[in-house]
Design a protein around this motif. Structure first.
Motif, PDB file in Angstrom:
ATOM      1  N   GLY A 160      40.812  45.388  43.882  1.00 11.35           N
ATOM      2  CA  GLY A 160      40.807  46.521  44.796  1.00 11.35           C
ATOM      3  C   GLY A 160      39.480  47.240  44.806  1.00 11.35           C
ATOM      4  N   GLY A 164      36.932  47.430  47.947  1.00 10.47           N
ATOM      5  CA  GLY A 164      36.497  48.732  48.436  1.00 10.47           C
ATOM      6  C   GLY A 164      34.996  48.884  48.393  1.00 10.47           C
ATOM      7  N   GLY A 173      39.309  51.636  47.355  1.00 13.99           N
ATOM      8  CA  GLY A 173      39.733  50.332  46.868  1.00 13.99           C
ATOM      9  C   GLY A 173      40.590  50.440  45.629  1.00 13.99           C
ATOM     10  N   LYS A 176      43.947  52.807  46.628  1.00 12.75           N
ATOM     11  CA  LYS A 176      44.826  52.360  47.713  1.00 12.75           C
ATOM     12  C   LYS A 176      45.029  50.843  47.736  1.00 12.75           C
ATOM     13  CE  LYS A 176      45.394  56.525  49.357  1.00 12.75           C
ATOM     14  NZ  LYS A 176      46.706  57.225  49.296  1.00 12.75           N
ATOM     15  N   PHE A 177      43.928  50.086  47.721  1.00  8.44           N
ATOM     16  CA  PHE A 177      44.056  48.630  47.758  1.00  8.44           C
ATOM     17  C   PHE A 177      44.758  48.103  46.510  1.00  8.44           C
ATOM     18  CE2 PHE A 177      40.026  47.947  50.580  1.00  8.44           C
ATOM     19  CZ  PHE A 177      40.646  48.636  51.614  1.00  8.44           C
ATOM     20  N   THR A 181      48.271  45.246  45.736  1.00 12.91           N
ATOM     21  CA  THR A 181      47.989  43.861  45.373  1.00 12.91           C
ATOM     22  C   THR A 181      49.226  43.204  44.766  1.00 12.91           C
ATOM     23  OG1 THR A 181      47.113  44.542  43.210  1.00 12.91           O
ATOM     24  CG2 THR A 181      45.513  44.204  44.988  1.00 12.91           C
ATOM     25  N   THR A 187      42.287  37.057  47.351  1.00 14.51           N
ATOM     26  CA  THR A 187      41.327  37.810  48.156  1.00 14.51           C
ATOM     27  C   THR A 187      40.075  36.949  48.291  1.00 14.51           C
ATOM     28  OG1 THR A 187      42.159  39.986  47.541  1.00 14.51           O
ATOM     29  CG2 THR A 187      39.837  39.862  48.199  1.00 14.51           C
ATOM     30  N   PHE A 201      42.104  39.928  52.330  1.00 12.22           N
ATOM     31  CA  PHE A 201      42.529  40.699  51.167  1.00 12.22           C
ATOM     32  C   PHE A 201      43.998  40.442  50.876  1.00 12.22           C
ATOM     33  CE2 PHE A 201      44.576  44.635  49.597  1.00 12.22           C
ATOM     34  CZ  PHE A 201      43.970  44.695  48.346  1.00 12.22           C
ATOM     35  N   ASN A 202      44.294  40.099  49.620  1.00  9.32           N
ATOM     36  CA  ASN A 202      45.675  40.051  49.140  1.00  9.32           C
ATOM     37  C   ASN A 202      46.557  39.046  49.893  1.00  9.32           C
ATOM     38  OD1 ASN A 202      47.533  41.138  47.252  1.00  9.32           O
ATOM     39  ND2 ASN A 202      48.404  42.495  48.801  1.00  9.32           N
TER      40      ASN A 202
END
Length: 218
Positions: A160, A164, A173, A176-177, A181, A187, A201-202
């Protein structure tokens, strides 16, 4: 154009004496992501892993399924943040009992960790974590030849944060990211003349249909 595939480790053992050990489901997820990587038919010039057991075991299991004989290079810069230390200083040492409750407390603790900056009380501050994650990525990118691909087994916070950082918002990142996950999600970063870019991503289509019951976030 070369690419770097970041794979989050399989499910760890939340609430157990040794959190760092893969759960039974974590090993199953690692096998499934190995099949997914094999399906893609990508030839990896380098494979790296953090030094945590859950990362190393995910790598070993996935690579066995993938049939790759590329040696795994362990690099602790791909290790996750120390959630125990962060929760100790910023969440009163919240116990790992209920996973949803703990996740809420950890989310708040991570926000406080970021806000504390370089003066924070944790053994590793947020700026130090960010620096080692990006340094690990930079070194890997610089070691790849033209058009070569790399595979890295790491953790959600690292993925993340790097995603980010590539977008110019490392804090987003992490906060939030990282939160979304999935275990053994993929990713993909591309590396070329224009630098490093976030392509996907993810990704986790390998946990759809009959494999949907293996999908976990923690």
């Amino acid at each position: 154009m070369g690419a770097i595939y970041l794979v989050r480790h399989g499910q760890a053992s939340f609430g157990a004496a040794d959190y760092d050990a893969l759960s039974e489901r974590g090993f199953e997820q690692s096998t499934v992501v190995g099949r997914e990587l094999a399906r893609r038919g990508v030839e990896f010039a380098q494979v790296r892993s953090g030094s945590l057991a859950r990362q190393r075991d995910t790598a070993a299991t996935a690579l066995k399924t993938l049939g790759s004989d590329v040696a795994v290079v362990e690099d602790p810069r791909w290790n996750e943040y120390d959630h125990v230390d962060i929760s100790r200083h910023h969440a009163g040492g919240a116990p790992q009992e209920d996973s949803r409750e703990y996740q809420g407390l950890l989310d708040a603790a991570l926000g406080a960790w970021v806000a504390a900056g370089a003066d924070g009380p944790c053994a590793e501050t947020w700026p130090a974590f960010l620096e080692r994650c990006t340094a690990g990525l930079t070194d890997l990118v610089e070691s790849l030849g033209k058009g070569e691909h790399a595979l890295v087994f790491t953790s959600g916070g690292v993925i993340g944060t790097i995603a980010g950082a590539v977008l110019g918002v490392p804090e987003v990142g992490l906060l939030k990211f990282n939160r979304v996950t999935v275990n053994t999600g993929i990713t993909k970063l591309t590396s070329g003349r224009g630098g490093v870019n976030l392509l996907t991503f993810n990704e986790h289509p390998h946990f759809e249909a009959e494999a949907a019951q293996l999908l976990t976030y923690r």
